[in-house]
Design an enzyme around this catalytic site. Structure first.
Site, PDB file in Angstrom:
ATOM      1  N   GLN A  99       0.854  -1.184   0.000  1.00  0.00           N
ATOM      2  CA  GLN A  99       0.000   0.000   0.000  1.00  0.00           C
ATOM      3  C   GLN A  99       0.894   1.239   0.000  1.00  0.00           C
ATOM      4  OE1 GLN A  99      -2.227   1.988   3.336  1.00  0.00           O
ATOM      5  NE2 GLN A  99      -3.977   0.952   2.378  1.00  0.00           N
ATOM      6  N   TYR A 186      -6.162  11.324   3.599  1.00  0.00           N
ATOM      7  CA  TYR A 186      -4.793  11.586   3.154  1.00  0.00           C
ATOM      8  C   TYR A 186      -4.817  12.285   1.787  1.00  0.00           C
ATOM      9  CZ  TYR A 186      -3.732   8.710   7.169  1.00  0.00           C
ATOM     10  OH  TYR A 186      -3.661   8.216   8.457  1.00  0.00           O
ATOM     11  N   ARG A 234      -7.832   2.015  -2.435  1.00  0.00           N
ATOM     12  CA  ARG A 234      -8.644   2.032  -1.222  1.00  0.00           C
ATOM     13  C   ARG A 234      -9.370   3.369  -1.107  1.00  0.00           C
ATOM     14  NH1 ARG A 234      -7.365   1.013   5.252  1.00  0.00           N
ATOM     15  NH2 ARG A 234      -9.032  -0.515   5.460  1.00  0.00           N
ATOM     16  N   ARG A 335      -7.902  -6.063  12.502  1.00  0.00           N
ATOM     17  CA  ARG A 335      -7.452  -6.347  13.867  1.00  0.00           C
ATOM     18  C   ARG A 335      -7.390  -7.836  14.202  1.00  0.00           C
ATOM     19  NH1 ARG A 335      -9.899  -1.341  17.538  1.00  0.00           N
ATOM     20  NH2 ARG A 335      -9.002   0.315  16.251  1.00  0.00           N
TER      21      ARG A 335
END
Length: 388
Positions: A99, A186, A234, A335
């Site tokens: 990524q 971002y 993404r 997670r």
């Protein structure tokens, strides 16, 4: 009906052994100089049972850095480190994409080259969001993002070339593909957001074509370097993380982006559909949300590639239920992968899952909370030997 454990062909050339994705998760375990290392190779290699691994967010240049100890992919030492990772994942039969990101305004001068201001789409500061950076005493802590300077038009165009070099580096070190981090407030999303992007140049907010131009130019460079089917993107179209403002044109922009990505042969869209609060990576609560079927159906209609859903999936039943809608192709489980390196096998056999200590997510404690989790079969055998 799709099954969580059946294979999936990504694009036309990347076979996945199952439909479970390990998504990008920052872990801050790099060596000095933001270099990937043997410990990281072990971490990713342990999790090679995932259908697809997406690495932690990786800097394409020193200017793209928003958090301390995140890896880079722009110098030879970093490339050598990434070769350790890809070799180990492939040795264990896995598939791994890197990524790539540029954080834009989500940075602090202490992390920028020569202590300069972060790079921004505008001069607007992310007033309520934190980054992990060096304070005046030199110690690492969470602090507010710095005030950015607005990038010039030529600088934005030059940044496309910076990403192109990162794509060449990714191919050189053996990654199976790349994922562009165009989510979570971002740089890419700072451009695509119609409220934040008030520029008036060709990358400006006046039209959806201009707001998405930077992203599409970078995608074009990725497809040229890696070929169709080895590029993912993404997106978090309805999120408000990192002080990105709520966007009344979010759905319109999402559908335009998805249609354009489909035309370019992009392998997958990785959708994060979470309303995250401002703050930082450590304090944010990742809310579990139901799939918005109406929006996903529209995305499915305009995008011919695979759709990855990431949204608080914590067990087999929830992941399979999402696949059963027929609106997505792969399920990302973040997670759960921290404490369960053999997550696919644990889900397949309905073995219990380990919940990792959250205080070890972003630390410099080496293997603790990183590579020290045993596979269930190994832990079970060890317990049996001890009992005997």
């Amino acid at each position: 009906m799709l099954d969580l454990f059946e294979p999936q062909l990504l694009g036309a050339t990347v076979p996945l052994s199952n439909r479970i994705v390990m998504p990008s998760m920052t872990r801050t375990r790099t060596s000095e100089g933001d270099v990937p290392n043997e410990l990281m190779a072990m971490y990713y290699g342990q999790r090679a049972g995932a259908g697809l691994i997406v690495t932690e967010a990786t800097d394409v240049a020193p200017s793209s850095k928003g958090y301390a100890w995140t890896p880079g992919i722009y110098n030879e030492n970093q490339l050598q480190g990434w070769r350790l990772v890809t070799n180990e994942v492939h040795r264990n039969g896995g598939t791994i994409f890197v990524q790539l990101w540029h954080v834009g305004r989500m940075a602090h001068p202490s992390l920028m080259p020569n202590g300069k201001a972060p790079w921004g789409v505008t001069e607007q500061k992310a007033a309520n969001s934190d980054v992990f950076a060096h304070g005046e005493d030199g110690k690492l802590r969470y602090m507010r993002a710095g005030t950015p300077r607005r990038l010039g038009t030529d600088e934005v165009s030059a940044l496309v070339g910076t990403f192109a070099q990162a794509f060449a580096n990714a191919r050189q070190v053996g990654f199976d593909g790349v994922e562009l981090h165009a989510a979570n407030g971002y740089l890419f999303e700072q451009f695509t957001n119609s409220v934040h992007n008030t520029r008036t140049d060709r990358y400006g907010g006046g039209s959806v074509e201009d707001r998405t131009r930077f992203l599409m130019e970078v995608v074009d460079a990725a497809v040229r370097e890696l070929g169709p089917g080895r590029v993912g993107v993404r997106l978090s179209p309805f999120g408000e993380y990192n002080s990105i403002p709520a966007d009344p044109l979010a759905e319109e922009t999402l559908l335009y982006v998805c249609e354009q990505l489909g035309r370019r042969g992009v392998a997958y869209i990785h959708l994060l559909y979470q309303l995250l609060p401002p703050g930082n990576m450590e304090s944010a609560e990742f809310k579990e949300l139901h799939i918005d079927h109406a929006v996903l159906a529209k995305v499915r209609a305009v995008f011919p590639g695979a759709i990855i859903w990431c949204g608080g999936f914590t067990n087999r039943e929830k992941a399979q239920a999402a696949l059963d809608t027929g609106l997505v192709d792969l399920i990302a489980m973040g997670r759960p992968y921290i404490g369960n390196p053999d997550l696919v096998e644990r889900l397949r056999h309905r073995w219990p899952l380990v919940e990792a200590d959250r205080s070890t997510y972003y630390t410099r404690r080496g293997e603790v909370g990183f590579t020290d989790f045993a596979a269930y079969a190994d832990a079970d055998a060890s317990t049996a030997r001890s009992a005997g």
